[in-house]
Design a protein around this motif. Structure first.
Motif, mmCIF file in Angstrom:
data_model
loop_
_atom_site.group_PDB
_atom_site.id
_atom_site.type_symbol
_atom_site.label_atom_id
_atom_site.label_comp_id
_atom_site.label_asym_id
_atom_site.label_seq_id
_atom_site.Cartn_x
_atom_site.Cartn_y
_atom_site.Cartn_z
ATOM 1 N N ALA A 29 -5.054 21.237 0.218
ATOM 2 C CA ALA A 29 -4.580 20.244 1.176
ATOM 3 C C ALA A 29 -5.481 20.193 2.396
ATOM 4 O O ALA A 29 -5.841 19.120 2.873
ATOM 5 C CB ALA A 29 -3.141 20.564 1.588
ATOM 6 N N GLU A 30 -5.856 21.343 2.923
ATOM 7 C CA GLU A 30 -6.663 21.369 4.130
ATOM 8 C C GLU A 30 -8.020 20.727 3.901
ATOM 9 O O GLU A 30 -8.532 20.003 4.757
ATOM 10 C CB GLU A 30 -6.813 22.811 4.608
ATOM 11 N N ARG A 31 -8.622 20.968 2.755
ATOM 12 C CA ARG A 31 -9.926 20.368 2.465
ATOM 13 C C ARG A 31 -9.805 18.864 2.245
ATOM 14 O O ARG A 31 -10.665 18.098 2.674
ATOM 15 C CB ARG A 31 -10.550 21.049 1.249
ATOM 16 N N LEU A 32 -8.750 18.440 1.568
ATOM 17 C CA LEU A 32 -8.533 17.006 1.398
ATOM 18 C C LEU A 32 -8.348 16.326 2.750
ATOM 19 O O LEU A 32 -8.901 15.252 3.013
ATOM 20 C CB LEU A 32 -7.300 16.752 0.530
ATOM 21 N N LEU A 33 -7.582 16.955 3.634
ATOM 22 C CA LEU A 33 -7.266 16.363 4.927
ATOM 23 C C LEU A 33 -8.485 16.261 5.828
ATOM 24 O O LEU A 33 -8.469 15.520 6.808
ATOM 25 C CB LEU A 33 -6.177 17.175 5.615
ATOM 26 N N SER A 64 -10.635 12.716 3.473
ATOM 27 C CA SER A 64 -10.185 11.761 2.466
ATOM 28 C C SER A 64 -10.321 10.325 2.957
ATOM 29 O O SER A 64 -10.184 10.044 4.144
ATOM 30 C CB SER A 64 -8.727 12.030 2.091
ATOM 31 N N ILE A 65 -10.589 9.413 2.028
ATOM 32 C CA ILE A 65 -10.710 7.998 2.378
ATOM 33 C C ILE A 65 -9.363 7.284 2.328
ATOM 34 O O ILE A 65 -9.258 6.128 2.724
ATOM 35 C CB ILE A 65 -11.693 7.269 1.430
ATOM 36 N N CYS A 66 -8.318 7.946 1.826
ATOM 37 C CA CYS A 66 -6.992 7.331 1.778
ATOM 38 C C CYS A 66 -5.984 8.290 2.401
ATOM 39 O O CYS A 66 -6.278 9.471 2.604
ATOM 40 C CB CYS A 66 -6.599 6.976 0.345
ATOM 41 N N PRO A 67 -4.795 7.805 2.740
ATOM 42 C CA PRO A 67 -3.793 8.693 3.315
ATOM 43 C C PRO A 67 -3.478 9.878 2.413
ATOM 44 O O PRO A 67 -3.512 9.779 1.185
ATOM 45 C CB PRO A 67 -2.570 7.776 3.470
ATOM 46 N N ILE A 68 -3.174 11.009 3.056
ATOM 47 C CA ILE A 68 -2.813 12.229 2.347
ATOM 48 C C ILE A 68 -1.389 12.609 2.734
ATOM 49 O O ILE A 68 -1.066 12.698 3.917
ATOM 50 C CB ILE A 68 -3.747 13.395 2.707
ATOM 51 N N ALA A 69 -0.540 12.818 1.744
ATOM 52 C CA ALA A 69 0.820 13.286 1.988
ATOM 53 C C ALA A 69 0.918 14.739 1.570
ATOM 54 O O ALA A 69 0.431 15.123 0.504
ATOM 55 C CB ALA A 69 1.830 12.449 1.208
ATOM 56 N N VAL A 70 1.532 15.548 2.431
ATOM 57 C CA VAL A 70 1.765 16.955 2.114
ATOM 58 C C VAL A 70 3.272 17.161 2.025
ATOM 59 O O VAL A 70 4.002 16.888 2.977
ATOM 60 C CB VAL A 70 1.154 17.879 3.178
ATOM 61 N N ALA A 71 3.724 17.631 0.866
ATOM 62 C CA ALA A 71 5.160 17.783 0.606
ATOM 63 C C ALA A 71 5.538 19.255 0.571
ATOM 64 O O ALA A 71 4.771 20.084 0.078
ATOM 65 C CB ALA A 71 5.529 17.135 -0.727
ATOM 66 N N GLY A 102 -6.922 16.099 13.848
ATOM 67 C CA GLY A 102 -6.939 16.498 15.237
ATOM 68 C C GLY A 102 -6.015 17.677 15.453
ATOM 69 O O GLY A 102 -5.386 18.186 14.527
ATOM 70 N N GLY A 103 -5.917 18.122 16.711
ATOM 71 C CA GLY A 103 -5.146 19.316 17.001
ATOM 72 C C GLY A 103 -3.679 19.186 16.656
ATOM 73 O O GLY A 103 -3.077 20.109 16.113
ATOM 74 N N VAL A 104 -3.058 18.037 16.957
ATOM 75 C CA VAL A 104 -1.628 17.872 16.696
ATOM 76 C C VAL A 104 -1.353 17.781 15.204
ATOM 77 O O VAL A 104 -0.508 18.503 14.663
ATOM 78 C CB VAL A 104 -1.077 16.634 17.422
ATOM 79 N N SER A 105 -2.058 16.896 14.508
ATOM 80 C CA SER A 105 -1.777 16.704 13.088
ATOM 81 C C SER A 105 -2.103 17.951 12.275
ATOM 82 O O SER A 105 -1.403 18.275 11.309
ATOM 83 C CB SER A 105 -2.551 15.492 12.546
ATOM 84 N N ALA A 106 -3.140 18.689 12.650
ATOM 85 C CA ALA A 106 -3.502 19.901 11.921
ATOM 86 C C ALA A 106 -2.389 20.937 11.991
ATOM 87 O O ALA A 106 -2.069 21.597 11.002
ATOM 88 C CB ALA A 106 -4.792 20.488 12.478
ATOM 89 N N ARG A 107 -1.782 21.092 13.165
ATOM 90 C CA ARG A 107 -0.690 22.056 13.304
ATOM 91 C C ARG A 107 0.615 21.514 12.726
ATOM 92 O O ARG A 107 1.412 22.266 12.168
ATOM 93 C CB ARG A 107 -0.509 22.413 14.778
#
Length: 283
Positions: free
Chosen positions: A119-123, A126-133, A262-267
């Motif tokens: 997930a971290e590498r995709l994020l 990626s050229i399209c949105p990534i969803a993490v469930a 960014g910092g917020v989305s990563a955390r």
């Protein structure tokens, strides 16, 4: 979002979220598992046997995915690549995917997000949105009837709003915009005196209110509302449990149309209770 949804296996949460996302958008679902490709140099017998074993394990994972999805329409693919993230990224480019869904890491607490290395590498590109469930997705997506957006009036925030609004319109869910305002010394630590701090917070709140009102009005096809919530940004957004999924933007710089955390989305993706979709900038 017209391309297929890719759900990375294994992970019941990712498969469930991927099935729902594909269904509500009326697009195909591709369930993919990535296994090691043969080495370019010195593959040898031992390496060939190991690759064959990994390929067999990938097929077993796909068999388990078929059981989780209980006969739902899906295409199942086993992809050979140097890494899981690379394989999913290449597949997404090949099929023009609208969304890649991956599960949280295997060591994640139950029903909490804690992305693994894939997930971290995709994020990060990626050229399209990534969803993490989360590993265990309960309640099921669609049952709460609210699509959330972590909103700030920036290109990243507007990109997240646009994607969330399309999904809300498609599902008939309420669209809810959240802006988190820091409280106390976190808001403006270099201001001295309660009066100055209070004035700053009041001005900031008025600015956020105007921004949120304008953003909600910009998506007339949705039943939209908004909330300003005091507190720490990451803690507040991570604790949201009233949304089917929470959209957020990637950081405010980097290559256009690519997710770059960014910092917020990563955390946030490490701690959120509900699925999080990170959206690349539109340009």
């Amino acid at each position: 979002m017209t391309g297929p949804v890719i759900a990375g296996a294994p992970g019941a949460g990712a498969l469930t979220l991927g099935r729902w996302a594909a269904s509500v958008q009326d697009v195909p679902l591709i369930v993919a598992v990535v296994h090691p490709a043969p080495a370019a140099l010195g593959s040898g017998r031992v390496d060939a046997e190991w690759v064959a074993d990994r390929h067999s394990a990938a097929e077993s994972i796909l068999d388990d995915a078929r059981k989780v999805l209980s006969g739902s329409p899906a295409e199942y693919r086993s992809v050979a690549s140097s890494s899981a993230a690379h394989g999913l990224h290449d597949l997404a480019e090949e099929v023009g995917a609208s969304l890649i869904v991956v599960g949280s890491g295997k060591d994640a607490p139950r029903e909490r997000l804690y992305p693994g290395s894939t997930a971290e590498r995709l994020l990060s590109g990626s050229i399209c949105p990534i969803a993490v469930a989360p590993a265990e997705l309960s309640p099921a997506p669609g049952s709460l009837g609210v699509i959330g957006v972590a909103y700030v009036d920036t290109p990243d925030g507007r990109a997240a709003l646009a994607e969330a609004a399309r999904l809300a319109a498609r599902t008939g869910a309420r669209l809810r915009l959240y802006t988190v305002v820091a409280t106390g010394d976190a808001a403006k630590p270099f201001l001295i005196g309660q009066d100055a701090e209070r004035a700053f917070l009041e001005t900031a709140r008025e600015t956020y209110e105007r921004s949120l009102e304008s953003a909600a009005a910009s998506v007339p096809a949705c039943d939209a509302d908004w909330r300003i919530v005091p507190g720490d940004v990451v803690d507040t957004l991570a604790d949201l449990d009233e949304v089917d999924v929470l959209f957020c933007g990637s950081r405010g710089y980097g290559p256009a149309r690519r997710v770059l955390l960014g910092g917020v989305s990563a955390r946030l993706i490490r701690r959120a209770r509900r699925p999080v979709v990170v959206v690349p900038r539109s340009g």
